[in-house]
Design a protein around this motif. Structure first.
Motif, PDB file in Angstrom:
ATOM      1  N   GLY A 106       0.791  -1.131   0.198  1.00  0.00           N
ATOM      2  CA  GLY A 106       0.152   0.071  -0.012  1.00  0.00           C
ATOM      3  C   GLY A 106       0.734   1.204  -0.017  1.00  0.00           C
ATOM      4  N   MET A 107       2.076   1.127   0.024  1.00  0.00           N
ATOM      5  CA  MET A 107       2.948   2.457   0.180  1.00  0.00           C
ATOM      6  C   MET A 107       3.822   2.558  -1.282  1.00  0.00           C
ATOM      7  N   LEU A 108       3.638   3.696  -1.697  1.00  0.00           N
ATOM      8  CA  LEU A 108       4.504   4.166  -2.941  1.00  0.00           C
ATOM      9  C   LEU A 108       5.738   4.685  -2.552  1.00  0.00           C
ATOM     10  N   ASN A 109       6.891   4.323  -2.671  1.00  0.00           N
ATOM     11  CA  ASN A 109       8.214   4.662  -2.313  1.00  0.00           C
ATOM     12  C   ASN A 109       9.137   5.304  -3.500  1.00  0.00           C
ATOM     13  N   ILE A 110       9.253   6.284  -3.617  1.00  0.00           N
ATOM     14  CA  ILE A 110      10.150   6.982  -4.724  1.00  0.00           C
ATOM     15  C   ILE A 110      11.287   7.764  -4.207  1.00  0.00           C
ATOM     16  N   LEU A 111      12.390   7.323  -5.241  1.00  0.00           N
ATOM     17  CA  LEU A 111      13.624   7.724  -4.834  1.00  0.00           C
ATOM     18  C   LEU A 111      14.400   8.598  -6.067  1.00  0.00           C
ATOM     19  N   LEU A 112      14.625   9.904  -5.919  1.00  0.00           N
ATOM     20  CA  LEU A 112      15.092  10.833  -6.788  1.00  0.00           C
ATOM     21  C   LEU A 112      16.603  10.552  -7.029  1.00  0.00           C
ATOM     22  N   LYS A 113      16.588  10.416  -8.364  1.00  0.00           N
ATOM     23  CA  LYS A 113      18.161  10.190  -8.847  1.00  0.00           C
ATOM     24  C   LYS A 113      18.836  11.242  -9.097  1.00  0.00           C
ATOM     25  N   PRO A 114      20.289  11.626  -9.159  1.00  0.00           N
ATOM     26  CA  PRO A 114      20.876  12.737  -9.342  1.00  0.00           C
ATOM     27  C   PRO A 114      21.012  12.853 -10.842  1.00  0.00           C
ATOM     28  N   TYR A 115      20.722  14.072 -11.308  1.00  0.00           N
ATOM     29  CA  TYR A 115      20.903  14.365 -12.701  1.00  0.00           C
ATOM     30  C   TYR A 115      21.410  15.899 -12.823  1.00  0.00           C
ATOM     31  N   GLU A 116      22.119  16.344 -14.162  1.00  0.00           N
ATOM     32  CA  GLU A 116      22.598  17.395 -14.144  1.00  0.00           C
ATOM     33  C   GLU A 116      21.711  18.251 -15.378  1.00  0.00           C
ATOM     34  N   GLY A 117      21.717  19.479 -15.441  1.00  0.00           N
ATOM     35  CA  GLY A 117      21.011  20.047 -16.435  1.00  0.00           C
ATOM     36  C   GLY A 117      19.367  19.917 -16.611  1.00  0.00           C
ATOM     37  N   LYS A 118      18.778  20.090 -17.462  1.00  0.00           N
ATOM     38  CA  LYS A 118      17.524  20.238 -17.838  1.00  0.00           C
ATOM     39  C   LYS A 118      16.940  18.755 -18.295  1.00  0.00           C
ATOM     40  N   ALA A 119      16.026  18.197 -17.373  1.00  0.00           N
ATOM     41  CA  ALA A 119      15.293  17.112 -17.697  1.00  0.00           C
ATOM     42  C   ALA A 119      14.755  16.824 -18.928  1.00  0.00           C
ATOM     43  N   ASP A 120      15.021  15.872 -19.662  1.00  0.00           N
ATOM     44  CA  ASP A 120      14.439  15.811 -21.097  1.00  0.00           C
ATOM     45  C   ASP A 120      13.634  14.572 -21.418  1.00  0.00           C
ATOM     46  N   ILE A 121      12.312  14.589 -21.473  1.00  0.00           N
ATOM     47  CA  ILE A 121      11.509  13.596 -21.546  1.00  0.00           C
ATOM     48  C   ILE A 121      10.825  13.456 -22.935  1.00  0.00           C
ATOM     49  N   SER A 122      11.259  14.164 -24.000  1.00  0.00           N
ATOM     50  CA  SER A 122      10.773  14.104 -25.277  1.00  0.00           C
ATOM     51  C   SER A 122      10.916  12.766 -25.793  1.00  0.00           C
ATOM     52  N   GLY A 123      11.921  12.024 -25.391  1.00  0.00           N
ATOM     53  CA  GLY A 123      12.086  10.611 -26.051  1.00  0.00           C
ATOM     54  C   GLY A 123      11.377   9.774 -25.567  1.00  0.00           C
ATOM     55  N   SER A 124      10.526   9.887 -24.614  1.00  0.00           N
ATOM     56  CA  SER A 124       9.649   8.998 -23.926  1.00  0.00           C
ATOM     57  C   SER A 124       8.590   7.973 -24.664  1.00  0.00           C
ATOM     58  N   VAL A 125       9.102   6.743 -24.373  1.00  0.00           N
ATOM     59  CA  VAL A 125       8.140   5.864 -25.295  1.00  0.00           C
ATOM     60  C   VAL A 125       6.929   5.485 -24.641  1.00  0.00           C
ATOM     61  N   VAL A 126       6.849   5.718 -23.415  1.00  0.00           N
ATOM     62  CA  VAL A 126       5.519   5.500 -22.560  1.00  0.00           C
ATOM     63  C   VAL A 126       4.713   6.688 -23.089  1.00  0.00           C
ATOM     64  N   LEU A 127       5.031   7.890 -23.333  1.00  0.00           N
ATOM     65  CA  LEU A 127       4.221   8.919 -23.827  1.00  0.00           C
ATOM     66  C   LEU A 127       3.576   8.774 -25.256  1.00  0.00           C
ATOM     67  N   ALA A 128       4.604   8.378 -25.822  1.00  0.00           N
ATOM     68  CA  ALA A 128       4.578   8.250 -27.504  1.00  0.00           C
ATOM     69  C   ALA A 128       3.451   7.105 -27.750  1.00  0.00           C
ATOM     70  N   THR A 129       3.590   6.119 -27.140  1.00  0.00           N
ATOM     71  CA  THR A 129       2.683   5.013 -27.069  1.00  0.00           C
ATOM     72  C   THR A 129       1.388   5.391 -26.709  1.00  0.00           C
ATOM     73  N   LEU A 130       1.349   6.136 -25.739  1.00  0.00           N
ATOM     74  CA  LEU A 130      -0.225   6.402 -25.041  1.00  0.00           C
ATOM     75  C   LEU A 130      -0.814   7.514 -26.091  1.00  0.00           C
ATOM     76  N   GLN A 131       0.080   8.364 -26.638  1.00  0.00           N
ATOM     77  CA  GLN A 131      -0.559   9.482 -27.694  1.00  0.00           C
ATOM     78  C   GLN A 131      -0.983   8.760 -28.792  1.00  0.00           C
ATOM     79  N   SER A 132      -0.315   7.861 -29.306  1.00  0.00           N
ATOM     80  CA  SER A 132      -0.682   7.047 -30.561  1.00  0.00           C
ATOM     81  C   SER A 132      -2.141   6.421 -30.242  1.00  0.00           C
ATOM     82  N   MET A 133      -2.274   5.844 -28.964  1.00  0.00           N
ATOM     83  CA  MET A 133      -3.536   5.010 -28.869  1.00  0.00           C
ATOM     84  C   MET A 133      -4.563   6.126 -28.643  1.00  0.00           C
ATOM     85  N   ALA A 134      -4.230   7.428 -28.097  1.00  0.00           N
ATOM     86  CA  ALA A 134      -5.350   8.208 -27.896  1.00  0.00           C
ATOM     87  C   ALA A 134      -5.954   8.908 -29.138  1.00  0.00           C
ATOM     88  N   GLY A 135      -5.152   8.916 -30.087  1.00  0.00           N
ATOM     89  CA  GLY A 135      -5.627   9.288 -31.697  1.00  0.00           C
ATOM     90  C   GLY A 135      -5.324  10.985 -31.654  1.00  0.00           C
TER      91      GLY A 135
END
Length: 691
Positions: free
Chosen positions: A662-691
């Motif tokens: 019942g608990m959601l445990n999230i760990l932030l990972k170290p990163y530098e610069g601006k996060a880039d999610i433009s190449g997300s396969v998860v988003l692209a797949t959902l977008q294609s299904m949503a039409g």
């Protein structure tokens, strides 16, 4: 909010109606009595009785006759008597009533309370030698002594007589004192075994005086103070003591207590067990915790109003200092636990720290025990390599027995099932930690550590009236084993959420069947809620009457709030969609759009995680996070969409997360610069299904 397991007593309506008729009490009161196993008028009368005639004969306690004989002989011979007390409220009040009584009988009587910081708990050989050198010939212990075999042997070898009065757990062998009066003795058949230390001292005074009613009338206020502060069950003799004490406290003849009530702002307020626990006891305990217990003892023994006022004010100052020390230790402990504690696996917390104040770690233990729902032991390390510790536990884990299993590692220890103290060499702390962890592993399951909330009965809106709430007062005084009644209702709509006191507390407006109530949730801000405005919730609460500017109204004081079953079912449907998507199953365009976050949704989720994470970690109930973010951002972020956002961040190596129990445990990972999610396969797949 910590997840709790609700245990709701079954409502036997025919029995409740019969009990209400036979006892001439309100149905709500009868429902509470029935839930607690009291189902006859005779049983109810016994349970509710506060008559002093219910006090038992003190001579039913083993060794009481020997104790009386020893004390009377000392009085007759005009021997110097010292009452050896303890530095908590129970020990201080026990000391004061014993000293006051003996002095009233003409005794040359002083008191000795060990310095918590320099001497620690209980008797010491050095104190025995010092007291004997000062002329002491009779030592009476109160709220201490039952495990002080060596110290008492030393006292008797010097030439002192010793009478022990205590209420703590006994070891297999008892000290060889002239009398050992303790209702926890294995060979003692006294009818009530849950007296506080002040209660046992009271029994000795009753035996000496021969009139329990007179002694109760004289000391009831201090008796109640010590009994409630030591968290004793408020049943049987303790109920009689506390009921009498609360009445006497309102018109006390004890000058010190009178002044303490005034400086604490309680003089003209209704006095309850809660007032003792949360207002008076902390101020008295603060003196002992900061190494000045004699200030509190002097307060209750002085006859000088001016001195009493100065002492009461000083106790309040000591309490402020104690709070500062407590907060510093708590901050350090929490920082370490965020790195070291695994809530899914660890069953006990054992921490040691340098510079921690000996007198304050017990309170920090209690706060951590409440927060994490598991036993906690904190050890303050001295420069000489000695660790002085305090422990607090949860129901089902006997801390005293756990320490007994590690007795070979400890210099000394003592206490109860739920609270204990110990002294340990620093070199043995790591071994102690491992042994306690192993003991916990073998004696408690993770399921046992889920806190339970016992609810007296489920009620309907029409039961909540001023008359019914007022009628509950016959159940008072409340306390352990006679807790304030907890009721619950299901499927209430959260109409309004208002933060109070800089978002330390929350006021809710709850609605059901056209009826509306104001409800207070203390200790939780808006960010800690697992629901949002408009959600359906189940609520567990105390019923109270709020008086403001001459107007009386019903108020619910919330013990717990959880999402209603209809909300959980809605979440499950969304999770089913999410699981179908993750398993590469078919989704309609509409279903895909329900899960698909836009850029603003992703920003809202990311900002919440970053802002709320502590040391890069965030652990929350899984069904709470989406609602918290939706509340803050005013966006439609459901639980399925939340998990998609988390997958996008995980895919981009920004976080990792796992879900367990019942608990959601999230760990932030170290990163530098601006996060880039433009190449997300998860988003692209959902977008294609949503039409």
């Amino acid at each position: 909010m910590k997840t709790k397991h609700w245990v709701i007593a079954a409502l036997d309506e025919p029995r409740v109606r019969m009990l209400a008729h036979d006892c001439a009490c309100a149905p709500l009161t009868a429902a509470v009595l029935s839930a607690r196993g009291i189902d006859t008028a005779q049983a109810a009368e016994r349970y509710l009785s506060c008559d002093s005639k219910g006090l038992h004969d003190p001579f039913l306690m083993v060794d009481m006759d020997r104790a009386v004989q020893t004390v009377r002989r000392a009085l007759e011979n005009n021997e110097h008597i010292v009452v050896y007390g303890d530095y908590d409220v129970d020990g201080i009040t026990a000391t004061c009533i014993m000293v006051d009584y003996l002095r009233s009988k003409g005794a040359v009587c002083e008191y000795y309370i060990p310095n918590r910081l320099n001497e620690g708990y209980g008797l010491s050989r050095a104190a025995m030698e010092r007291l004997y050198g000062q002329g002491t010939r009779l030592l009476i212990t109160v709220d201490s002594g039952i495990t002080a075999d060596e110290e008492i042997a030393a006292a008797r070898a010097l030439g002192m007589k010793v009478v022990i009065t205590d209420h703590h757990e006994c070891h297999d062998s008892l000290p060889e004192a002239d009398a050992v009066v303790d209702c926890k003795r294995a060979d003692c058949d006294y009818p009530f075994g849950s007296l506080a230390g002040v209660g046992v001292a009271f029994k000795l005074i009753c035996a000496l005086e021969g009139d329990a009613g007179t002694v109760l009338a004289r000391y009831a206020d201090l008796l109640a103070l010590g009994t409630v502060a030591d968290v004793m069950p408020i049943v049987g003799e303790n109920r009689i003591i506390v009921a009498a004490g609360l009445k006497k406290m309102a018109e006390t003849s004890n000058i010190g207590l009178e002044m303490l009530l005034r400086v604490a702002g309680m003089k003209h307020k209704r006095l309850t067990s809660a007032a003792i626990s949360f207002v008076l006891a902390p101020r008295i305990n603060a003196a002992g915790r900061m190494g000045q217990a004699e200030l509190a003892a002097e307060l209750f023994l002085t006859r000088d109003p001016v001195r009493a006022q100065m002492l009461a004010a000083e106790l309040c100052e000591q309490n402020k200092r104690r709070q500062n020390e407590e907060n510093q230790i708590l901050t350090q402990a929490l920082a370490r636990l965020r790195m070291e504690y695994n809530p899914l696996e660890d069953k006990i917390i054992v921490l040691a720290g340098e510079g921690w104040h000996h007198g304050v770690i017990g309170i920090v233990c209690s706060r951590l025990c409440d927060r994490y729902g598991c036993p906690v032991v904190l050890i303050a390390l001295d420069e000489d390599g000695t660790g002085k510790g305090s422990g607090r536990s949860v129901k089902g884990f006997n801390l005293f027995e756990a320490l007994t299993s590690c007795g070979d590692l400890l210099q000394r220890y003592g206490g109860h099932e739920l609270a204990a103290g110990l002294t340990v060499d620093a070199a043995h702390i790591e071994a102690l930690r491992e042994r306690l962890r192993a003991y916990a592993e073998n004696h408690v399951s993770m399921a046992d550590l889920i806190p339970q909330l016992h609810i007296d009965c489920m009620i309907e809106p029409e039961w909540i009236t001023l008359e019914n709430i007022q009628a509950l007062s016959v159940l008072e005084p409340y306390g352990m084993q006679n807790e304030e009644p907890v009721f619950c209702m299901k499927d209430l709509t959260v109409e309004e959420i208002t933060p109070i006191s800089s978002d330390r507390h929350v006021r809710l407006t709850l609605v059901k069947d056209g009826k509306r109530w104001s409800a207070m949730l203390f200790g939780t801000g808006v960010g800690g809620l697992g629901f949002a405005q408009g959600n359906m919730v189940d609520a567990a609460f105390h019923l109270e009457i709020n008086e403001f500017r001459g107007r009386r109204s019903v108020q619910l004081t919330l013990c717990d709030v959880r999402l209603s079953e209809c909300e959980n079912l809605a979440d499950q449907k969304l999770l089913n969609l999410y699981n179908t998507y993750m398993a590469d199953g078919p989704l309609t365009a509409r279903e895909a759009r329900i899960l698909l976050p836009d850029r603003s949704d992703l920003v809202a989720v990311w900002r919440h995680i970053v802002c709320r994470a502590e040391d890069g970690r965030l652990s929350v109930p899984s069904n709470a996070l989406s609602r918290r973010i939706a509340w803050e951002s005013r966006r439609e972020i459901n639980i399925g969409k939340l998990f998609v956002c988390l997958d996008v961040f995980s895919e981009s190596s920004l976080i990792s997360y796992h879900f367990k129990e019942g608990m959601l445990n999230i760990l932030l990972k170290p990163y530098e610069g601006k996060a880039d999610i433009s190449g997300s396969v998860v988003l692209a797949t959902l977008q294609s299904m949503a039409g």
